[in-house]
Design a protein around this motif. Structure first.
Motif, PDB file in Angstrom:
ATOM      1  N   GLU A  84      63.555  50.790  33.467  1.00 37.29           N
ATOM      2  CA  GLU A  84      63.957  50.588  34.859  1.00 37.29           C
ATOM      3  C   GLU A  84      63.740  51.863  35.679  1.00 37.29           C
ATOM      4  N   LEU A  85      64.116  52.998  35.109  1.00 40.27           N
ATOM      5  CA  LEU A  85      64.041  54.260  35.846  1.00 40.27           C
ATOM      6  C   LEU A  85      62.599  54.697  36.072  1.00 40.27           C
ATOM      7  N   PHE A  86      61.755  54.554  35.063  1.00 41.43           N
ATOM      8  CA  PHE A  86      60.357  54.965  35.250  1.00 41.43           C
ATOM      9  C   PHE A  86      59.673  54.102  36.308  1.00 41.43           C
ATOM     10  N   ALA A  87      60.035  52.821  36.369  1.00 42.16           N
ATOM     11  CA  ALA A  87      59.465  51.953  37.396  1.00 42.16           C
ATOM     12  C   ALA A  87      59.912  52.379  38.791  1.00 42.16           C
ATOM     13  N   LYS A  88      61.072  53.021  38.865  1.00 39.91           N
ATOM     14  CA  LYS A  88      61.607  53.487  40.149  1.00 39.91           C
ATOM     15  C   LYS A  88      60.990  54.811  40.583  1.00 39.91           C
ATOM     16  N   TYR A  89      60.745  55.709  39.635  1.00 40.34           N
ATOM     17  CA  TYR A  89      60.305  57.066  39.971  1.00 40.34           C
ATOM     18  C   TYR A  89      58.782  57.252  39.904  1.00 40.34           C
ATOM     19  N   PHE A  90      58.078  56.338  39.232  1.00 39.67           N
ATOM     20  CA  PHE A  90      56.632  56.521  39.036  1.00 39.67           C
ATOM     21  C   PHE A  90      55.870  55.214  39.258  1.00 39.67           C
ATOM     22  N   ALA A  91      54.672  55.361  39.787  1.00 40.34           N
ATOM     23  CA  ALA A  91      53.759  54.223  39.827  1.00 40.34           C
ATOM     24  C   ALA A  91      53.319  53.905  38.405  1.00 40.34           C
ATOM     25  N   VAL A  92      53.022  52.629  38.129  1.00 38.36           N
ATOM     26  CA  VAL A  92      52.627  52.256  36.766  1.00 38.36           C
ATOM     27  C   VAL A  92      51.358  52.983  36.342  1.00 38.36           C
ATOM     28  N   GLU A  93      50.537  53.400  37.304  1.00 34.62           N
ATOM     29  CA  GLU A  93      49.313  54.132  36.969  1.00 34.62           C
ATOM     30  C   GLU A  93      49.604  55.562  36.525  1.00 34.62           C
ATOM     31  N   GLU A  94      50.821  56.046  36.769  1.00 29.94           N
ATOM     32  CA  GLU A  94      51.196  57.401  36.363  1.00 29.94           C
ATOM     33  C   GLU A  94      51.911  57.403  35.018  1.00 29.94           C
ATOM     34  N   ALA A  95      52.958  56.595  34.922  1.00 29.89           N
ATOM     35  CA  ALA A  95      53.746  56.518  33.691  1.00 29.89           C
ATOM     36  C   ALA A  95      54.440  55.170  33.654  1.00 29.89           C
ATOM     37  N   SER A  96      54.457  54.560  32.482  1.00 32.04           N
ATOM     38  CA  SER A  96      55.066  53.250  32.352  1.00 32.04           C
ATOM     39  C   SER A  96      55.650  53.101  30.961  1.00 32.04           C
ATOM     40  N   VAL A  97      56.751  52.347  30.853  1.00 22.65           N
ATOM     41  CA  VAL A  97      57.445  52.134  29.586  1.00 22.65           C
ATOM     42  C   VAL A  97      57.147  50.735  29.071  1.00 22.65           C
ATOM     43  N   VAL A  98      56.814  50.646  27.794  1.00 27.04           N
ATOM     44  CA  VAL A  98      56.544  49.381  27.127  1.00 27.04           C
ATOM     45  C   VAL A  98      57.688  49.108  26.147  1.00 27.04           C
ATOM     46  N   LEU A  99      58.308  47.949  26.246  1.00 29.37           N
ATOM     47  CA  LEU A  99      59.420  47.593  25.366  1.00 29.37           C
ATOM     48  C   LEU A  99      58.956  46.647  24.269  1.00 29.37           C
ATOM     49  N   GLY A 100      59.762  46.566  23.212  1.00 28.80           N
ATOM     50  CA  GLY A 100      59.446  45.635  22.137  1.00 28.80           C
ATOM     51  C   GLY A 100      59.807  46.203  20.781  1.00 28.80           C
ATOM     52  N   GLY A 101      59.671  45.363  19.751  1.00 28.52           N
ATOM     53  CA  GLY A 101      60.038  45.728  18.399  1.00 28.52           C
ATOM     54  C   GLY A 101      58.900  46.305  17.594  1.00 28.52           C
ATOM     55  N   ALA A 102      58.954  46.065  16.284  1.00 28.68           N
ATOM     56  CA  ALA A 102      57.985  46.677  15.367  1.00 28.68           C
ATOM     57  C   ALA A 102      56.558  46.246  15.666  1.00 28.68           C
ATOM     58  N   GLN A 103      56.358  44.970  15.981  1.00 23.03           N
ATOM     59  CA  GLN A 103      54.999  44.506  16.262  1.00 23.03           C
ATOM     60  C   GLN A 103      54.449  45.136  17.532  1.00 23.03           C
ATOM     61  N   ALA A 104      55.310  45.243  18.536  1.00 26.51           N
ATOM     62  CA  ALA A 104      54.876  45.908  19.775  1.00 26.51           C
ATOM     63  C   ALA A 104      54.494  47.351  19.500  1.00 26.51           C
ATOM     64  N   GLY A 105      55.268  48.009  18.626  1.00 25.97           N
ATOM     65  CA  GLY A 105      54.942  49.386  18.267  1.00 25.97           C
ATOM     66  C   GLY A 105      53.610  49.498  17.565  1.00 25.97           C
ATOM     67  N   ALA A 106      53.351  48.579  16.650  1.00 27.21           N
ATOM     68  CA  ALA A 106      52.071  48.588  15.930  1.00 27.21           C
ATOM     69  C   ALA A 106      50.914  48.333  16.880  1.00 27.21           C
ATOM     70  N   ASP A 107      51.090  47.374  17.781  1.00 29.99           N
ATOM     71  CA  ASP A 107      50.028  47.080  18.761  1.00 29.99           C
ATOM     72  C   ASP A 107      49.800  48.275  19.678  1.00 29.99           C
ATOM     73  N   PHE A 108      50.877  48.926  20.066  1.00 31.59           N
ATOM     74  CA  PHE A 108      50.801  50.097  20.943  1.00 31.59           C
ATOM     75  C   PHE A 108      49.970  51.194  20.289  1.00 31.59           C
ATOM     76  N   CYS A 109      50.236  51.465  19.011  1.00 26.50           N
ATOM     77  CA  CYS A 109      49.533  52.550  18.318  1.00 26.50           C
ATOM     78  C   CYS A 109      48.067  52.213  18.065  1.00 26.50           C
ATOM     79  N   GLY A 110      47.717  50.944  18.198  1.00 29.29           N
ATOM     80  CA  GLY A 110      46.323  50.544  18.019  1.00 29.29           C
ATOM     81  C   GLY A 110      45.501  50.597  19.290  1.00 29.29           C
ATOM     82  N   LEU A 111      46.111  51.004  20.415  1.00 26.88           N
ATOM     83  CA  LEU A 111      45.377  51.098  21.677  1.00 26.88           C
ATOM     84  C   LEU A 111      44.499  52.353  21.699  1.00 26.88           C
ATOM     85  N   ALA A 112      43.458  52.284  22.503  1.00 29.84           N
ATOM     86  CA  ALA A 112      42.491  53.392  22.576  1.00 29.84           C
ATOM     87  C   ALA A 112      42.950  54.448  23.582  1.00 29.84           C
ATOM     88  N   PHE A 113      44.043  55.117  23.243  1.00 34.54           N
ATOM     89  CA  PHE A 113      44.519  56.215  24.084  1.00 34.54           C
ATOM     90  C   PHE A 113      43.551  57.395  23.991  1.00 34.54           C
TER      91      PHE A 113
END
Length: 476
Positions: free
Chosen positions: A160-189
């Motif tokens: 909630e706070l990051f959405a208030k203080y930052f544009a999604v193009e700057e910083a954004s929070v992704v929520l979720g459990g173990a599967q979301a974490g695994a999918d997150f780590c598989g992104l091409a950062f």
């Protein structure tokens, strides 16, 4: 068609990457502004964040949350604001003789990588999100953040706070459990930083490898605490007790086990007990003492103690108020000191991450050093003593991520010191200029003079006398 959670993450990453490319080059003032908003997020919402962390833990010391999550984050943000101009300055480098005489120039530029993924843990859910983010921003990057599902309320509040203080193009929070974490780590950062258990770190590294994403792994390990014969036992024990009981021992840098001279073991244990009692005369209703995060983790810690007892260890429960923890409906645990521990006990094989302290004795300092070296390299190492020669022997004959002498944990509080592990305790670091460079691309720039260097030096066909002169000069 409803977008899947994985696709939504990819969309966010694509938006940030596109924004990063479109905005280049961004002035340092933009980085400074992001850091200023990050500091405002922490300061303006410190109380709410501390309450959320306490809710997630069942109880977490309010003052501790402010001291361990909010205060150091703001400190590193301010430090980054003050130093990022100097950190960002290109470095001139020498060029090979005689190119410099002919006008060639070389420099290294420290440029942003792009989008950094941050996977933060549950034990310090705010501090270990905002602190790395401070240096990610200082280096000119954008960020996607995946906080822990085990501190659900804190993670939701941060979203909630990051959405208030930052544009999604700057910083954004992704929520979720173990599967979301695994999918997150598989992104091409463009870079990924993970803070958590060594076992999970291995999976993170495998996932990042598919996209050749560079990683910073802030893991854990069994940080040894060595009491030398010259140590002030009372003072040392008080400091060890503070470090072990802070956050109920749920700290990657907590003193995991003690190594003490054989004839000083009883005195050291008594002093640790006294140190705990002085800070926490009671535990269950004490607002200063934090709970174990959940029942599953409490059961794991009790299992470690039971396994050690079954295999011959003696357990000393440090319960100054003689309280009934078995009858409590919460997850607070007293400190349990274990003596007579052996290698086959789980407590000596796993990172403890809670209020359990094994104690081992040694006859010579080399025996203690050999024990440390026979195991995975720890995140932290602590030596107590006034014998300078012995201290240097310990430091020069062991390897660890960092060291605090005559205290525990404190090396992480120095913003100019890099914080990171080695081997099983991690790779890469942040804090200080080393952290800034972890999240920067070190770009080499060579500028050739107008003179035709290749022809002058015989570096192009047809090869001849000039080539022979160059070879003779450079191959001395």
């Amino acid at each position: 068609m409803v977008e899947s959670a994985k696709d939504a993450m990819q969309t966010l990453l694509d938006r940030q990457k596109a924004a990063f490319v479109a905005a280049r080059p961004e002035p340092l003032s933009v980085r400074h502004d992001r850091l200023e908003r990050l500091a405002a997020l922490a300061k303006d919402n410190a109380e709410a964040l501390a309450r959320a962390m306490s809710e997630d833990f069942g109880h977490r010391s309010h003052e501790q949350s402010l001291m361990t999550d909010i205060m150091p984050s703001i400190g590193l943000i301010r430090h980054s604001q003050k130093t990022m101009k100097a950190w960002s300055r290109p470095e001139k480098r020498k060029v090979n003789f005689p190119l410099g005489l002919l006008g060639a120039r070389a420099e290294v530029r420290f440029e942003p990588k792009g989008v950094v993924g941050i996977v933060s843990p549950w034990n310090f859910p705010v501090g270990l999100t905002l602190s790395p983010l401070a240096q990610v921003f200082a280096a000119g990057n954008r960020a996607l953040i995946k906080p822990s599902e085990f501190t659900e309320r804190t993670s939701e509040l941060m979203a909630e706070l990051f959405a208030k203080y930052f544009a999604v193009e700057e910083a954004s929070v992704v929520l979720g459990g173990a599967q979301a974490g695994a999918d997150f780590c598989g992104l091409a950062f463009d870079h990924l930083i993970f803070t958590g258990a060594t076992s999970v770190g291995r999976h993170v590294m495998r996932a990042a490898a598919d996209n050749l994403v560079p990683v910073t792994l802030e893991l854990g390990g069994k940080s040894p605490t060595i009491l030398g014969r010259s140590a002030d036992i009372k003072r040392s024990a008080e400091r060890i007790a503070l470090g072990k009981m802070m956050n109920a021992g749920q700290i990657c840098l907590a003193p995991d086990y003690m190594l003490v001279p054989e004839d000083m073991q009883g005195q050291a244990i008594d002093a640790v007990q006294a140190g705990v009692a002085a800070m926490y005369p009671t535990l269950l209703a004490n607002d200063d003492y934090t709970s174990v995060v959940n029942r599953r983790h409490r059961d794991r810690l009790e299992g470690l103690v039971a396994d050690a007892r079954d295999k011959g260890a003696e357990a000393i429960v440090v319960n100054p108020g003689n309280e009934n923890f078995a009858g409590s409906n919460g997850n607070k645990l007293p400190l349990t000191i274990l003596t007579g521990v052996t290698e086959d006990m789980k407590v000596m094989q796993e990172e403890i991450f809670g209020p359990v302290l094994p104690v081992m004795s040694y006859r010579s300092i080399d025996q203690a050093i050999d024990y440390v070296n026979a195991h995975d390299r720890p995140l932290g190492l602590y030596y107590f003593g006034e014998d300078a020669a012995e201290r240097e022997r310990v430091l020069t004959h062991t390897i660890s991520g960092g060291v605090t002498v005559n205290d525990v944990i404190f090396h992480i509080t120095a913003d100019e010191l890099p914080f990171g592990g080695v081997g099983a305790s991690g790779m890469g670091s942040y804090h200080g200029i080393e952290g800034f460079r972890s999240f920067s691309h070190t770009r080499s720039v060579y500028t050739q003079p107008k003179i035709n260097v290749a022809a002058l030096g015989g570096l192009r066909p047809p090869y001849g006398k000039a080539t022979q002169r160059t070879l003779k000069m450079q191959m001395k």
